[in-house]
Design a protein around this motif. Structure first.
Motif, short mmCIF file in Angstrom:
data_model
loop_
_atom_site.label_atom_id
_atom_site.label_comp_id
_atom_site.label_asym_id
_atom_site.label_seq_id
_atom_site.Cartn_x
_atom_site.Cartn_y
_atom_site.Cartn_z
N LEU A 177 3.03 -5.65 -1.80
CA LEU A 177 1.90 -6.09 -1.39
C LEU A 177 1.30 -5.63 -0.03
O LEU A 177 0.09 -5.34 0.25
N ARG B 101 2.60 -2.91 1.28
CA ARG B 101 2.49 -1.20 1.00
C ARG B 101 3.17 -0.69 0.00
O ARG B 101 4.37 -1.30 -0.42
N PRO B 102 2.59 -0.20 -0.89
CA PRO B 102 3.08 0.14 -2.37
C PRO B 102 4.18 1.13 -1.79
O PRO B 102 4.13 1.96 -0.90
N ARG C 110 0.60 -2.55 -5.51
CA ARG C 110 0.29 -4.17 -5.47
C ARG C 110 0.17 -4.95 -6.51
O ARG C 110 0.60 -5.94 -6.48
#
Length: 313
Positions: free
Chosen positions: A89, A91-92, A294
C-alpha cells in the motif's frame, strides 16, 4: 498518559530501529557485493525474528509448548497478510526473480512440512534437528545462488548505479545491531502500552492475545519492511518477510524442538490452513506483473480480516 507515552515511545523506537537496520544492511550489501535480497533473506530476516525465537524458547521451557507453536503460526500469517499487504500500500513492490523461483516455493514447502509434522500434534527432537539442519542448508543455498546467479539477485541499489559506501564497515555493522536493539525495545513498549489500552477499553483478554500479542513479535518485521519499501529497497522489504517465515519454521521450531520436544493438545486446522494458504497464494500473486501492487495489498489485508473474524470469540 503513561499508556500513551509507552505507545508513542514504541513507535519512535520502531521507526529509528527500522531506519538504521535498512541503512546498515543496504550498505553492507553494497560493500560486500552481495545483493540486498540476500541480506534481506538472511541478516535482516533472522534478526527481526529474534522476538519469535525468544518467545518460543521461553514458552517451551516454561511448560507452554502450545504458545511456542501458535506464536510461529500466527506470526507467519501476519507477516504475509499484513506486513506485505501494508508495504504494498505504501509502495508497490517489485519482485526479484530469485524470490519468485526459489525462495517463495521453499517457504511454501517449509510450511507444508510443518503442517505434516504437526499432524500428530508434536515436534520431537529428531524432527527438530531436521528442521534446524534445513535452515543451515537454506542459508548456504541462498548465499551460493547469490554468487552463481548474479543477474537474478541483482539489487535495486546496484541497478541505480550507487557506489560502495565510504564509511568504515564497523559503522554499518553498528547500525545493524543498533537498529535491531531499537526494534526489540520499540516492540516491547508498543505491545505493553497497547495491552494496557485494550484493557482500559474492556477488550476481552482472548482477543488481546490473538491480536496484539500475536502481532507484537512481528513488529520488527513490520517496521523494517515498511521503511524499506518507502526507501525503494523492495528486495529487503520482501526478503525480510520470506526469510523470516522460513526462519520461524525451520530454525525457531527446530531449535526449540531440539531443546524441549513440543507437544500440543491440537493445532486449529483452519488456522493451519490460513498459514499454508497464504504461503501458497503468494506465488501466483507475485507472478502477476512480477509485482505486488496496491490492489493486491488490499487483498492480503482482507484475508487477514477474514482470519481475525474466524478467531473472534
Amino acid at each position: 498518559m503513561i499508556i500513551g507515552a509507552s505507545i508513542l515511545s514504541g513507535i519512535i523506537l520502531l521507526y529509528l530501529g527500522a531506519n538504521w537496520l535498512v541503512k546498515g544492511s543496504s550498505a553492507i550489501a553494497l560493500r560486500s557485493g552481495v545483493s540486498s535480497l540476500i541480506v534481506g533473506l538472511t541478516i535482516v530476516a533472522f534478526g527481526t525474528s529474534t522476538p519469535e525465537l525468544l518467545v518460543s524458547l521461553r514458552s517451551a521451557l516454561t511448560g507452554l509448548p502450545d504458545l511456542a507453536i501458535t506464536n510461529v503460526v500466527g506470526s507467519n500469517i501476519f507477516n504475509i497478510a499484513v506486513i506485505l499487504g501494508l508495504s504494498a500500500l505504501f509502495r508497490p513492490l517489485r519482485v526479484n526473480l530469485q524470490v519468485l523461483r526459489i525462495d517463495v516455493p521453499l517457504m511454501a514447502l517449509a510450511t507444508l512440512l510443518l503442517w505434516i509434522l504437526l499432524r500428530d500434534n508434536s515436534i520431537g527432537r529428531i524432527e527438530g534437528l531436521f528442521l534446524f539442519l534445513s535452515v543451515l542448508f537454506y542459508t548456504f543455498l541462498t548465499v551460493f545462488l547469490s554468487k552463481k546467479n548474479a543477474p537474478l539477485t541483482q539489487s535495486v541499489s546496484n541497478s541505480r548505479g550507487e557506489t560502495k559506501p565510504q564509511k568504515a564497515v564497523a559503522i554499518d555493522i553498528s547500525l545493524v545491531f543498533l537498529g535491531l536493539g531499537f526494534l526489540m525495545a520499540g516492540a516491547r513498549f508498543f505491545v505493553s502500552g497497547s495491552i494496557d489500552l485494550a484493557k482500559v477499553l474492556s477488550v476481552p483478554e482472548g482477543v488481546i492475545g490473538l491480536t496484539i500479542v500475536a502481532a507484537g513479535t512481528s513488529l520488527p518485521e513490520l517496521a523494517t519492511s515498511i521503511v524499506a519499501a518507502l526507501k525503494g529497497e523492495e528486495d529487503i522489504a520482501i526478503g525480510n518477510i520470506i526469510g523470516s517465515n522460513i526462519f520461524n519454521i525451520l530454525c525457531i521450531l527446530g531449535l526449540t524442538g531440539v531443546i524441549q520436544p513440543l507437544h500440543t493438545a491440537g493445532v486449529d486446522k483452519v488456522v493451519m490452513g490460513f498459514m499454508l494458504g497464504t504461503a501458497v497464494f503468494l506465488l501466483p500473486l507475485m507472478k502477476t506483473g512480477i509485482r505486488i501492487v496496491r490492489a493486491e495489498g488490499f487483498l492480503l489485508l482482507g484475508i487477514y480480516g477474514v482470519y481475525l473474524w474466524y478467531l473472534w470469540p
